[in-house]
Motif scaffolding. Sequence first.
Motif, PDB file in Angstrom:
ATOM      1  N   ARG A   1     -14.312 -26.142 -49.904  1.00  0.00           N
ATOM      2  CA  ARG A   1     -15.618 -26.313 -49.144  1.00  0.00           C
ATOM      3  C   ARG A   1     -16.074 -27.539 -48.648  1.00  0.00           C
ATOM      4  O   ARG A   1     -17.166 -27.822 -48.066  1.00  0.00           O
ATOM      5  CB  ARG A   1     -16.591 -25.599 -50.151  1.00  0.00           C
TER       6      ARG A   1
ATOM      7  N   PHE B   1     -18.326 -24.680 -57.978  1.00  0.00           N
ATOM      8  CA  PHE B   1     -18.930 -25.922 -57.891  1.00  0.00           C
ATOM      9  C   PHE B   1     -19.283 -26.291 -59.256  1.00  0.00           C
ATOM     10  O   PHE B   1     -19.172 -27.486 -59.625  1.00  0.00           O
ATOM     11  CB  PHE B   1     -20.270 -25.657 -57.376  1.00  0.00           C
TER      12      PHE B   1
ATOM     13  N   TYR C   1     -28.793 -12.415 -50.764  1.00  0.00           N
ATOM     14  CA  TYR C   1     -27.296 -12.608 -50.548  1.00  0.00           C
ATOM     15  C   TYR C   1     -26.765 -11.247 -49.700  1.00  0.00           C
ATOM     16  O   TYR C   1     -26.735 -10.150 -50.062  1.00  0.00           O
ATOM     17  CB  TYR C   1     -26.616 -12.292 -51.857  1.00  0.00           C
TER      18      TYR C   1
ATOM     19  N   PHE D   1     -31.907 -20.200 -46.528  1.00  0.00           N
ATOM     20  CA  PHE D   1     -32.561 -19.291 -47.579  1.00  0.00           C
ATOM     21  C   PHE D   1     -33.906 -19.885 -48.060  1.00  0.00           C
ATOM     22  O   PHE D   1     -34.044 -20.960 -48.060  1.00  0.00           O
ATOM     23  CB  PHE D   1     -31.768 -19.048 -48.818  1.00  0.00           C
TER      24      PHE D   1
ATOM     25  N   ARG E   1     -26.955 -26.580 -47.756  1.00  0.00           N
ATOM     26  CA  ARG E   1     -26.334 -25.261 -47.604  1.00  0.00           C
ATOM     27  C   ARG E   1     -27.488 -24.168 -47.954  1.00  0.00           C
ATOM     28  O   ARG E   1     -27.264 -22.810 -48.040  1.00  0.00           O
ATOM     29  CB  ARG E   1     -25.077 -25.223 -48.722  1.00  0.00           C
ATOM     30  N   HIS E   2     -28.435 -24.761 -48.572  1.00  0.00           N
ATOM     31  CA  HIS E   2     -29.656 -23.699 -49.180  1.00  0.00           C
ATOM     32  C   HIS E   2     -30.719 -23.513 -47.984  1.00  0.00           C
ATOM     33  O   HIS E   2     -31.610 -22.765 -48.125  1.00  0.00           O
ATOM     34  CB  HIS E   2     -30.235 -24.057 -50.600  1.00  0.00           C
TER      35      HIS E   2
ATOM     36  N   ARG F   1     -18.069 -19.335 -55.476  1.00  0.00           N
ATOM     37  CA  ARG F   1     -18.620 -20.612 -55.000  1.00  0.00           C
ATOM     38  C   ARG F   1     -19.424 -21.282 -56.234  1.00  0.00           C
ATOM     39  O   ARG F   1     -19.100 -22.706 -56.523  1.00  0.00           O
ATOM     40  CB  ARG F   1     -19.570 -20.438 -53.622  1.00  0.00           C
TER      41      ARG F   1
ATOM     42  N   TYR G   1     -29.884 -30.352 -66.501  1.00  0.00           N
ATOM     43  CA  TYR G   1     -29.282 -30.583 -65.117  1.00  0.00           C
ATOM     44  C   TYR G   1     -29.933 -29.202 -64.369  1.00  0.00           C
ATOM     45  O   TYR G   1     -30.503 -29.353 -63.257  1.00  0.00           O
ATOM     46  CB  TYR G   1     -27.913 -30.447 -65.237  1.00  0.00           C
TER      47      TYR G   1
ATOM     48  N   TYR H   1     -13.769 -26.827 -55.631  1.00  0.00           N
ATOM     49  CA  TYR H   1     -14.608 -26.532 -54.974  1.00  0.00           C
ATOM     50  C   TYR H   1     -14.697 -27.404 -53.543  1.00  0.00           C
ATOM     51  O   TYR H   1     -14.697 -27.081 -52.447  1.00  0.00           O
ATOM     52  CB  TYR H   1     -15.901 -26.632 -55.759  1.00  0.00           C
TER      53      TYR H   1
ATOM     54  N   TRP I   1     -34.412 -18.106 -60.472  1.00  0.00           N
ATOM     55  CA  TRP I   1     -33.085 -18.736 -60.821  1.00  0.00           C
ATOM     56  C   TRP I   1     -32.910 -19.371 -61.911  1.00  0.00           C
ATOM     57  O   TRP I   1     -31.922 -19.045 -62.614  1.00  0.00           O
ATOM     58  CB  TRP I   1     -32.616 -19.613 -59.402  1.00  0.00           C
TER      59      TRP I   1
HETATM   60  C1  HEM Z   1     -33.490 -22.618 -56.861  1.00  0.00           C
HETATM   61  C2  HEM Z   1     -33.179 -21.374 -56.500  1.00  0.00           C
HETATM   62  C3  HEM Z   1     -32.045 -20.974 -55.739  1.00  0.00           C
HETATM   63  C4  HEM Z   1     -31.761 -20.010 -55.062  1.00  0.00           C
HETATM   64  C5  HEM Z   1     -32.909 -19.065 -54.549  1.00  0.00           C
HETATM   65  C6  HEM Z   1     -30.406 -20.030 -54.301  1.00  0.00           C
HETATM   66  C7  HEM Z   1     -29.656 -19.196 -53.661  1.00  0.00           C
HETATM   67  C8  HEM Z   1     -28.400 -19.113 -53.118  1.00  0.00           C
HETATM   68  C9  HEM Z   1     -28.058 -18.261 -52.180  1.00  0.00           C
HETATM   69  C10 HEM Z   1     -28.852 -17.309 -51.427  1.00  0.00           C
HETATM   70  C11 HEM Z   1     -26.745 -18.722 -51.592  1.00  0.00           C
HETATM   71  C12 HEM Z   1     -25.842 -18.179 -50.690  1.00  0.00           C
HETATM   72  C13 HEM Z   1     -24.871 -17.556 -51.358  1.00  0.00           C
HETATM   73  C14 HEM Z   1     -23.498 -18.096 -51.153  1.00  0.00           C
HETATM   74  O1  HEM Z   1     -22.817 -17.358 -50.084  1.00  0.00           O
HETATM   75  O2  HEM Z   1     -23.028 -18.570 -51.979  1.00  0.00           O
HETATM   76  C15 HEM Z   1     -26.711 -19.889 -52.702  1.00  0.00           C
HETATM   77  C16 HEM Z   1     -25.337 -20.576 -52.766  1.00  0.00           C
HETATM   78  C17 HEM Z   1     -25.067 -21.464 -53.424  1.00  0.00           C
HETATM   79  N1  HEM Z   1     -25.844 -22.220 -54.611  1.00  0.00           N
HETATM   80 FE1  HEM Z   1     -27.651 -21.465 -54.949  1.00  0.00          FE
HETATM   81  N2  HEM Z   1     -29.574 -21.036 -55.080  1.00  0.00           N
HETATM   82  C18 HEM Z   1     -30.565 -21.816 -55.820  1.00  0.00           C
HETATM   83  C19 HEM Z   1     -30.350 -22.897 -56.544  1.00  0.00           C
HETATM   84  C20 HEM Z   1     -29.005 -23.443 -56.762  1.00  0.00           C
HETATM   85  C21 HEM Z   1     -28.777 -24.373 -57.702  1.00  0.00           C
HETATM   86  C22 HEM Z   1     -29.807 -25.193 -58.587  1.00  0.00           C
HETATM   87  C23 HEM Z   1     -27.442 -24.674 -57.500  1.00  0.00           C
HETATM   88  C24 HEM Z   1     -26.570 -25.618 -58.502  1.00  0.00           C
HETATM   89  C25 HEM Z   1     -26.892 -26.038 -59.624  1.00  0.00           C
HETATM   90  C26 HEM Z   1     -26.888 -23.770 -56.778  1.00  0.00           C
HETATM   91  C27 HEM Z   1     -25.564 -23.804 -56.158  1.00  0.00           C
HETATM   92  C28 HEM Z   1     -25.090 -23.026 -55.276  1.00  0.00           C
HETATM   93  C29 HEM Z   1     -23.937 -23.015 -54.838  1.00  0.00           C
HETATM   94  C30 HEM Z   1     -22.798 -24.161 -55.344  1.00  0.00           C
HETATM   95  C31 HEM Z   1     -23.602 -22.338 -53.656  1.00  0.00           C
HETATM   96  C32 HEM Z   1     -22.331 -22.175 -52.619  1.00  0.00           C
HETATM   97  C33 HEM Z   1     -22.444 -22.952 -51.401  1.00  0.00           C
HETATM   98  C34 HEM Z   1     -21.466 -23.115 -50.676  1.00  0.00           C
HETATM   99  O3  HEM Z   1     -20.214 -23.522 -50.885  1.00  0.00           O
HETATM  100  O4  HEM Z   1     -21.603 -22.399 -49.469  1.00  0.00           O
HETATM  101  N3  HEM Z   1     -27.749 -23.099 -56.217  1.00  0.00           N
HETATM  102  N4  HEM Z   1     -27.552 -20.085 -53.382  1.00  0.00           N
END
Ligand code: HEM
Length: 136
Positions: A67, A52, A37, A79, A75-76, A48, A113, A63, A89
């Motif tokens: 977005r 979500f 981050y 990373f 979106r991931h 966010r 989930y 959301y 996580w």
């Molecule tokens: C499995 C390991 C995961 C890692 C390492 C990870 C990491 C990240 C990172 C670095 C971001 C960017 C930060 C930001 O600007 O929002 C992000 C965004 C996000 N993550 Fe994850 N995440 C993971 C899993 C998940 C899961 C399982 C969910 C949902 C259940 C999730 C939901 C979100 C959402 C909603 C965003 C923002 C998306 C957007 O609108 O740009 N993430 N995540």
Amino acid sequence: MIEDGFYDRVGGHAAFVTLVDAFYERVAVDPVMRPMYPEDSLEGAKWRLTAFLEQYWGGPTTYSDERGHPRLRMRHSPFPVTFDARDRWLRYMTEALDSLTLSPMDHATMLDYFERAAAAMVNTGDDTSDTRTRLM
Ligand code: HEM
């Protein structure tokens, strides 16, 4: 499909704020996750994830209003979500769930989930540098 009433029953907006705060408290001190981050403040990322999750569990659709379609895997993609990152996580989210007062059934529904969603987000098998590119 999320059952009608789920969002309110688990505590509505306040519950999701509590959950995500507890989650990011842990991310903030994690040596693998925090560097993913780049922003100084985690407030944007918190917003966010909260918005979500509220939408996913049947709350307001803020959301997507702001977005668009979640497309979470896409979106991931910037990373490196390794198995190690997934485990971290999921561990923090599992701990964060304990800050809510949930029935055993609702707790199991949410945990199930999160387990599936976290597994689906893995996008690289390498925990260090990408040896495949070096070998090619
Ligand atoms: C499995 C390991 C995961 C890692 C390492 C990870 C990491 C990240 C990172 C670095 C971001 C960017 C930060 C930001 O600007 O929002 C992000 C965004 C996000 N993550 Fe994850 N995440 C993971 C899993 C998940 C899961 C399982 C969910 C949902 C259940 C999730 C939901 C979100 C959402 C909603 C965003 C923002 C998306 C957007 O609108 O740009 N993430 N995540």
